[in-house]
Design a protein around this motif. Structure first.
Motif, PDB file in Angstrom:
ATOM      1  N   LEU A 104     -12.731  37.445  53.330  1.00  0.00           N
ATOM      2  CA  LEU A 104     -13.030  36.176  52.675  1.00  0.00           C
ATOM      3  C   LEU A 104     -11.828  35.639  51.908  1.00  0.00           C
ATOM      4  O   LEU A 104     -11.711  34.429  51.685  1.00  0.00           O
ATOM      5  CB  LEU A 104     -14.226  36.339  51.732  1.00  0.00           C
ATOM      6  CG  LEU A 104     -14.885  35.043  51.246  1.00  0.00           C
ATOM      7  CD1 LEU A 104     -15.460  34.255  52.418  1.00  0.00           C
ATOM      8  CD2 LEU A 104     -15.987  35.337  50.229  1.00  0.00           C
ATOM      9  N   LEU A 105     -10.900  36.520  51.519  1.00  0.00           N
ATOM     10  CA  LEU A 105      -9.675  36.057  50.846  1.00  0.00           C
ATOM     11  C   LEU A 105      -8.831  35.212  51.791  1.00  0.00           C
ATOM     12  O   LEU A 105      -8.217  34.219  51.383  1.00  0.00           O
ATOM     13  CB  LEU A 105      -8.858  37.248  50.346  1.00  0.00           C
ATOM     14  CG  LEU A 105      -9.465  38.056  49.190  1.00  0.00           C
ATOM     15  CD1 LEU A 105      -8.604  39.269  48.882  1.00  0.00           C
ATOM     16  CD2 LEU A 105      -9.617  37.182  47.945  1.00  0.00           C
ATOM     17  N   ASP A 106      -8.782  35.604  53.061  1.00  0.00           N
ATOM     18  CA  ASP A 106      -8.058  34.808  54.057  1.00  0.00           C
ATOM     19  C   ASP A 106      -8.745  33.455  54.256  1.00  0.00           C
ATOM     20  O   ASP A 106      -8.084  32.414  54.358  1.00  0.00           O
ATOM     21  CB  ASP A 106      -8.012  35.566  55.386  1.00  0.00           C
ATOM     22  CG  ASP A 106      -7.461  36.976  55.222  1.00  0.00           C
ATOM     23  OD1 ASP A 106      -6.373  37.118  54.648  1.00  0.00           O
ATOM     24  OD2 ASP A 106      -8.131  37.926  55.650  1.00  0.00           O
ATOM     25  N   ALA A 107     -10.088  33.483  54.308  1.00  0.00           N
ATOM     26  CA  ALA A 107     -10.846  32.240  54.454  1.00  0.00           C
ATOM     27  C   ALA A 107     -10.607  31.314  53.264  1.00  0.00           C
ATOM     28  O   ALA A 107     -10.531  30.090  53.410  1.00  0.00           O
ATOM     29  CB  ALA A 107     -12.335  32.552  54.590  1.00  0.00           C
ATOM     30  N   LYS A 108     -10.472  31.903  52.076  1.00  0.00           N
ATOM     31  CA  LYS A 108     -10.209  31.113  50.869  1.00  0.00           C
ATOM     32  C   LYS A 108      -8.911  30.317  51.000  1.00  0.00           C
ATOM     33  O   LYS A 108      -8.847  29.139  50.621  1.00  0.00           O
ATOM     34  CB  LYS A 108     -10.131  32.052  49.663  1.00  0.00           C
ATOM     35  CG  LYS A 108      -9.847  31.380  48.339  1.00  0.00           C
ATOM     36  CD  LYS A 108      -9.810  32.413  47.213  1.00  0.00           C
ATOM     37  CE  LYS A 108      -9.497  31.746  45.869  1.00  0.00           C
ATOM     38  NZ  LYS A 108      -9.453  32.763  44.781  1.00  0.00           N
ATOM     39  N   VAL A 109      -7.889  30.961  51.554  1.00  0.00           N
ATOM     40  CA  VAL A 109      -6.602  30.277  51.739  1.00  0.00           C
ATOM     41  C   VAL A 109      -6.734  29.145  52.754  1.00  0.00           C
ATOM     42  O   VAL A 109      -6.199  28.050  52.559  1.00  0.00           O
ATOM     43  CB  VAL A 109      -5.521  31.286  52.172  1.00  0.00           C
ATOM     44  CG1 VAL A 109      -4.212  30.569  52.502  1.00  0.00           C
ATOM     45  CG2 VAL A 109      -5.276  32.314  51.072  1.00  0.00           C
ATOM     46  N   VAL A 110      -7.448  29.390  53.845  1.00  0.00           N
ATOM     47  CA  VAL A 110      -7.651  28.359  54.867  1.00  0.00           C
ATOM     48  C   VAL A 110      -8.359  27.139  54.265  1.00  0.00           C
ATOM     49  O   VAL A 110      -7.939  25.996  54.474  1.00  0.00           O
ATOM     50  CB  VAL A 110      -8.461  28.913  56.048  1.00  0.00           C
ATOM     51  CG1 VAL A 110      -8.889  27.791  56.991  1.00  0.00           C
ATOM     52  CG2 VAL A 110      -7.644  29.943  56.817  1.00  0.00           C
ATOM     53  N   CYS A 111      -9.421  27.384  53.526  1.00  0.00           N
ATOM     54  CA  CYS A 111     -10.177  26.274  52.935  1.00  0.00           C
ATOM     55  C   CYS A 111      -9.311  25.467  51.981  1.00  0.00           C
ATOM     56  O   CYS A 111      -9.342  24.229  51.979  1.00  0.00           O
ATOM     57  CB  CYS A 111     -11.415  26.804  52.213  1.00  0.00           C
ATOM     58  SG  CYS A 111     -12.663  27.550  53.300  1.00  0.00           S
ATOM     59  N   ARG A 112      -8.509  26.152  51.172  1.00  0.00           N
ATOM     60  CA  ARG A 112      -7.628  25.446  50.232  1.00  0.00           C
ATOM     61  C   ARG A 112      -6.576  24.646  50.981  1.00  0.00           C
ATOM     62  O   ARG A 112      -6.293  23.487  50.646  1.00  0.00           O
ATOM     63  CB  ARG A 112      -6.955  26.443  49.298  1.00  0.00           C
ATOM     64  CG  ARG A 112      -6.053  25.754  48.255  1.00  0.00           C
ATOM     65  CD  ARG A 112      -5.207  26.737  47.475  1.00  0.00           C
ATOM     66  NE  ARG A 112      -6.030  27.724  46.805  1.00  0.00           N
ATOM     67  CZ  ARG A 112      -5.929  29.033  47.013  1.00  0.00           C
ATOM     68  NH1 ARG A 112      -5.062  29.504  47.886  1.00  0.00           N
ATOM     69  NH2 ARG A 112      -6.690  29.874  46.363  1.00  0.00           N
ATOM     70  N   GLN A 113      -5.974  25.254  52.012  1.00  0.00           N
ATOM     71  CA  GLN A 113      -4.927  24.582  52.768  1.00  0.00           C
ATOM     72  C   GLN A 113      -5.442  23.309  53.424  1.00  0.00           C
ATOM     73  O   GLN A 113      -4.715  22.316  53.540  1.00  0.00           O
ATOM     74  CB  GLN A 113      -4.368  25.540  53.824  1.00  0.00           C
ATOM     75  CG  GLN A 113      -3.177  24.991  54.606  1.00  0.00           C
ATOM     76  CD  GLN A 113      -2.586  26.037  55.539  1.00  0.00           C
ATOM     77  OE1 GLN A 113      -2.980  27.201  55.530  1.00  0.00           O
ATOM     78  NE2 GLN A 113      -1.637  25.626  56.367  1.00  0.00           N
ATOM     79  N   LEU A 114      -6.696  23.306  53.851  1.00  0.00           N
ATOM     80  CA  LEU A 114      -7.281  22.138  54.515  1.00  0.00           C
ATOM     81  C   LEU A 114      -7.820  21.105  53.541  1.00  0.00           C
ATOM     82  O   LEU A 114      -8.319  20.064  53.961  1.00  0.00           O
ATOM     83  CB  LEU A 114      -8.402  22.604  55.454  1.00  0.00           C
ATOM     84  CG  LEU A 114      -7.946  23.416  56.666  1.00  0.00           C
ATOM     85  CD1 LEU A 114      -9.149  23.937  57.433  1.00  0.00           C
ATOM     86  CD2 LEU A 114      -7.058  22.582  57.577  1.00  0.00           C
ATOM     87  N   GLY A 115      -7.750  21.393  52.245  1.00  0.00           N
ATOM     88  CA  GLY A 115      -8.279  20.452  51.266  1.00  0.00           C
ATOM     89  C   GLY A 115      -9.788  20.465  51.192  1.00  0.00           C
ATOM     90  O   GLY A 115     -10.402  19.519  50.692  1.00  0.00           O
ATOM     91  N   CYS A 116     -10.399  21.548  51.691  1.00  0.00           N
ATOM     92  CA  CYS A 116     -11.854  21.688  51.612  1.00  0.00           C
ATOM     93  C   CYS A 116     -12.231  22.379  50.306  1.00  0.00           C
ATOM     94  O   CYS A 116     -11.376  22.756  49.512  1.00  0.00           O
ATOM     95  CB  CYS A 116     -12.370  22.504  52.805  1.00  0.00           C
ATOM     96  SG  CYS A 116     -12.012  21.762  54.418  1.00  0.00           S
ATOM     97  N   GLY A 117     -13.535  22.553  50.108  1.00  0.00           N
ATOM     98  CA  GLY A 117     -14.007  23.267  48.935  1.00  0.00           C
ATOM     99  C   GLY A 117     -13.910  24.771  49.130  1.00  0.00           C
ATOM    100  O   GLY A 117     -13.167  25.273  49.976  1.00  0.00           O
ATOM    101  N   ARG A 118     -14.690  25.498  48.363  1.00  0.00           N
ATOM    102  CA  ARG A 118     -14.610  26.952  48.381  1.00  0.00           C
ATOM    103  C   ARG A 118     -15.077  27.542  49.710  1.00  0.00           C
ATOM    104  O   ARG A 118     -15.946  27.000  50.367  1.00  0.00           O
ATOM    105  CB  ARG A 118     -15.459  27.525  47.238  1.00  0.00           C
ATOM    106  CG  ARG A 118     -14.959  27.097  45.873  1.00  0.00           C
ATOM    107  CD  ARG A 118     -15.813  27.682  44.773  1.00  0.00           C
ATOM    108  NE  ARG A 118     -15.355  27.224  43.468  1.00  0.00           N
ATOM    109  CZ  ARG A 118     -15.885  27.606  42.314  1.00  0.00           C
ATOM    110  NH1 ARG A 118     -16.904  28.437  42.302  1.00  0.00           N
ATOM    111  NH2 ARG A 118     -15.398  27.153  41.175  1.00  0.00           N
ATOM    112  N   ALA A 119     -14.485  28.680  50.053  1.00  0.00           N
ATOM    113  CA  ALA A 119     -14.923  29.418  51.243  1.00  0.00           C
ATOM    114  C   ALA A 119     -16.280  30.043  50.966  1.00  0.00           C
ATOM    115  O   ALA A 119     -16.459  30.742  49.962  1.00  0.00           O
ATOM    116  CB  ALA A 119     -13.902  30.495  51.588  1.00  0.00           C
TER     117      ALA A 119
END
Length: 355
Positions: A169-184
């Motif tokens: 989920l830490l990797d997913a957190k980075v993806v969500c932030r990079q895309l300008g989305c909310g929390r993973a």
């Protein structure tokens, strides 16, 4: 920020740095960086000189100068020249200025190929900033929107998937932030043919700390080196982009605070709310500094209606988004609308209610 006309001076560092200088590739030892933002391609501009990093004065700073910074960092097109004070340094050491009067024609490969001078008269509020177009290097495909789907990364001009090996989920957190989305909120294997990818599987053993700006900053096996199959492709779901606004005032920099969640705007309760929280809101909206108005002034924006989304919000004041601050679960509160938060920032237009 007025550019001086008719200057005939030359950059004193050109002789040693301009000759044989080609395009700087992402990941090379660039002498410029953007700091103070959660986004890699946005922030306060800093340069390196004699082993020390320092800020750039905004005297003469314009979009041509930003274009060179964006090119040097591999960040695409120049989009803006925000003030560097929006990306507040965390220590006195980081307040040091090194250069000023930067004058680029916009076609240089590096900032040090432009005309510039050593700093001699720059104040703390004159730091230069840069906003670049964020290159598309990660996406969520096959979902119902930009914030959910199969994780894909772009390498050598081709999109490919990411293997589940080492993924968390830490990797997913980075993806969500990079895309300008909310929390993973969810990460899982693509468990059926309909959600599996095609083509190359680019990454495996990705191991993010959760603090990285982009997935490419995380350790992983070499690109394309894995023995995965597409039924191990990763799927990520993020919350919708975290948005907020100020309503009921005379402009977008003053009013009652509302946040968007699940497609619906709602208010924020003032339990525990203070100057640090105001500061984060003004920073996120790019509205300058918080004026931290009195309760009397805040109440003139009136109560909201509908959902109260957040309560017991707690910020350190250094966050760049209210999303990074602590708070109760969405929709959980013990408030009424007479307790709705209102904020006034210095970037407002005339006509705010008097205290």
């Amino acid at each position: 920020m007025q550019r001086k006309e008719g200057r005939q001076r030359q950059n004193p560092w050109i002789q040693s740095h301009a000759i044989c200088t080609g395009p700087v590739l992402l990941g090379s030892s660039s002498r410029v960086r953007l700091v103070g933002s959660t986004r890699r391609c946005e922030g306060r501009v800093e340069v390196e000189k004699e082993g020390h990093w320092g800020a750039v004065c905004d005297d003469g700073w314009d979009i041509k100068d930003v274009a060179v910074v964006c090119r040097e960092l591999g960040c695409g097109e120049a989009r803006g020249t925000p003030s560097g004070i929006l990306y507040k340094p965390s220590s006195e050491e980081e307040r040091k200025f090194l250069i000023q009067d930067v004058d680029c024609n916009g076609m240089e490969d590096t900032l040090f190929q432009c005309e510039l001078e050593d700093v001699f008269n720059c104040l703390d509020n004159e730091a230069a900033g840069a906003l670049c177009e964020i290159p598309e290097s990660v996406r969520l495909a096959g979902g119902t929107g930009a914030c959910n789907g199969r994780v894909e990364v772009k390498h050598q001009g081709q999109w490919g998937t990411v293997c589940k090996t080492g993924w968390s989920l830490l990797d997913a957190k980075v993806v969500c932030r990079q895309l300008g989305c909310g929390r993973a909120i969810l990460t899982k294997r693509s468990c059926n043919k309909a959600t599996e990818g095609q083509g190359p599987i680019w990454l495996s053993h990705v191991s993010c700390s959760g603090q990285e700006v982009s997935l490419q900053d995380c350790p992983s096996e070499p690109w394309g080196m894995n023995n995965c199959t597409h039924d191990e492709d990763m799927w990520v779901e993020c919350e919708d982009p975290f948005k907020l606004r100020l309503v009921g005032g005379n402009n977008s920099c003053s009013g009652r605070l509302e946040v968007l969640h699940k497609g619906k705007w709602g208010s924020v309760c003032d339990d525990g709310w203070g100057e640090k929280e105001d500061r984060v809101v003004c920073k996120q909206l790019e509205c300058g500094q918080s004026l931290f108005p009195s309760v009397k002034v805040r109440r003139r924006f009136g109560p909201g209606n509908g959902t109260i989304w957040l309560d017991d919000v707690h910020c350190s004041g250094e966050e760049y988004s209210l999303e990074e601050c602590g708070h109760r679960l969405w929709g959980y509160h013990n408030c009424k609308h007479k307790e709705d938060v209102a904020v006034i920032c210095s970037g407002q237009e005339p006509g705010l209610p008097d205290a």
